[in-house]
Design an enzyme around this catalytic site. Structure first.
Site, PDB file in Angstrom:
ATOM      1  N   ARG A 285       0.822  -1.209   0.000  1.00 37.34           N
ATOM      2  CA  ARG A 285       0.000   0.000   0.000  1.00 37.34           C
ATOM      3  C   ARG A 285       0.859   1.264   0.000  1.00 37.34           C
ATOM      4  O   ARG A 285       0.549   2.243  -0.667  1.00 37.34           O
ATOM      5  CB  ARG A 285      -0.957  -0.002   1.195  1.00 37.34           C
ATOM      6  CG  ARG A 285      -1.985   1.133   1.129  1.00 37.34           C
ATOM      7  CD  ARG A 285      -2.989   1.052   2.268  1.00 37.34           C
ATOM      8  NE  ARG A 285      -4.000   0.042   2.016  1.00 37.34           N
ATOM      9  CZ  ARG A 285      -4.251  -0.996   2.800  1.00 37.34           C
ATOM     10  NH1 ARG A 285      -3.546  -1.162   3.900  1.00 37.34           N
ATOM     11  NH2 ARG A 285      -5.184  -1.851   2.502  1.00 37.34           N
ATOM     12  N   GLY A 286       1.952   1.236   0.763  1.00 36.76           N
ATOM     13  CA  GLY A 286       2.835   2.395   0.817  1.00 36.76           C
ATOM     14  C   GLY A 286       3.465   2.703  -0.532  1.00 36.76           C
ATOM     15  O   GLY A 286       3.531   3.868  -0.949  1.00 36.76           O
TER      16      GLY A 286
END
Length: 345
Positions: A285-286
């Site tokens: 996600r990052g």
């Protein structure tokens, strides 16, 4: 729903007149350009103008074209069940223009108040669905602002973040369901000294910024002067900043229009993965958020592709809340390592 031309004149402090807090302002603008970034978590003490900034940005943005329904559906979809039924019957969907606004979520909110509820008795008697909209209905295509998000009950945070991720709210009771869009810019605030969010919740916020009381004497004086001028004669103050407001609104509009045209060079993918791997971040996600935020910034700056400069400017707000911390390990040491990696870009 009030049409834009029916609303009274609103006296809201101009976004471009806000002194400093540049990281917070940029994080919010990037989420307006690309709502899929996932919102902003604001860490800091009270009295630093967090809600003022959000409300001012909502007021700055031009009116949205929406369907005249309780859920402010976009003319381009997705649609709520009411709009779908109209389309199936061949009825036209009336379009109106409304301003974005800041919808505040109270700490003690219940699940029904958040998601909405289905009137089962009405359904049994009439054979038709009757849905009582919740806060997520009002939040669609708006800012959803949560003060002290770390004090919300965990199951409410779960429901909230699930809706934010999917962009859809689905309520089901006894085999009867209702669906409507729930696409909003999620803004949460918290004071870390009053308790922390669980790591899995932290990761779901796209960006994280830290705000502090301004220490510079000249800036503090400027804040006082501008605020006093606004309070004394708001209309004149707003007119003073009108040109800058219009210029920024146009810049954001163009950035939204051109977002999909911004290219992501291969070296940008390589740099993102290199740093997130070195930081041992969980999941992807990052990485994805970093690309999205950098692309939104490149579009805002009128660029055709992401460069290392965008990675540098967005890296801290994307990664600071995703840093892993082992028991008894100093998080400040991890932040210093992040600073060094970004400087090496």
């Amino acid at each position: 729903m009030e049409r834009e031309d029916e609303k009274p004149f609103r006296v809201i402090y101009p976004f471009t007149a806000i002194v400093d807090q540049e990281e917070l302002k940029l994080a919010l603008i990037l989420n307006v350009i690309d709502p899929l970034i996932g919102g902003v978590l604001i860490m800091g003490e009270k009295g630093t103008g967090k809600s003022t900034v959000v409300r001012a940005l909502a007021d700055l943005l031009p009116p949205l074209e929406v369907i005249n329904c309780p859920f402010r559906c976009s003319p381009h979809g997705p649609y709520c069940d009411l709009c779908k039924e109209k389309l199936e019957r061949g009825e036209p969907l009336e379009k109106i223009k409304v301003k974005m606004e800041m919808v505040e979520l109270p700490l003690g909110i219940t699940e029904d108040r958040l998601l909405g509820s289905i009137d089962l008795e009405y359904a049994l008697i009439t054979g038709k669905k009757k849905f009582e909209p919740g806060l997520l209905a009002r939040a669609n295509q708006n800012f959803l602002y949560i003060d002290e998000v770390n004090l919300l009950e965990d199951h409410i945070v779960d429901l909230l973040l699930d809706s934010a991720a999917m962009g859809i709210n689905r309520v089901e009771r006894e085999g009867i369901s209702f669906t409507h869009p729930a696409r909003f810019v999620l803004v949460g605030t918290m004071n870390p000294e009053e308790g922390e969010l669980r790591p899995q919740f932290l990761d779901r916020f796209g960006l994280c910024v830290e705000v502090h009381a301004i220490k510079d004497k000249e800036l503090r004086k400027e804040i006082l002067k501008r605020r006093l001028s606004f309070d004394t004669d708001p209309e004149s103050f707003i007119n003073l900043w009108r040109k800058e407001q219009e210029n920024l609104a146009k810049k954001i509009y163009l950035a939204k229009e051109n977002l999909s045209k911004v290219k992501v060079p291969e070296e940008i993918y390589e740099k993102v993965v290199e740093i997130t791997t070195e930081l041992k971040l969980d999941g992807h996600r990052g990485d994805l958020t970093w690309i999205k935020a950098s692309r939104a910034l490149a579009s805002l700056e009128g660029k055709e592709k992401i460069t290392k400069e965008e990675l540098k400017r967005t890296g801290l707000m994307v990664l600071r809340h995703r840093l892993k911390r082992l028991p008894f390990e100093d998080i400040e040491r991890e932040k210093e390592r992040l600073y060094e990696l970004l400087e090496r870009l």
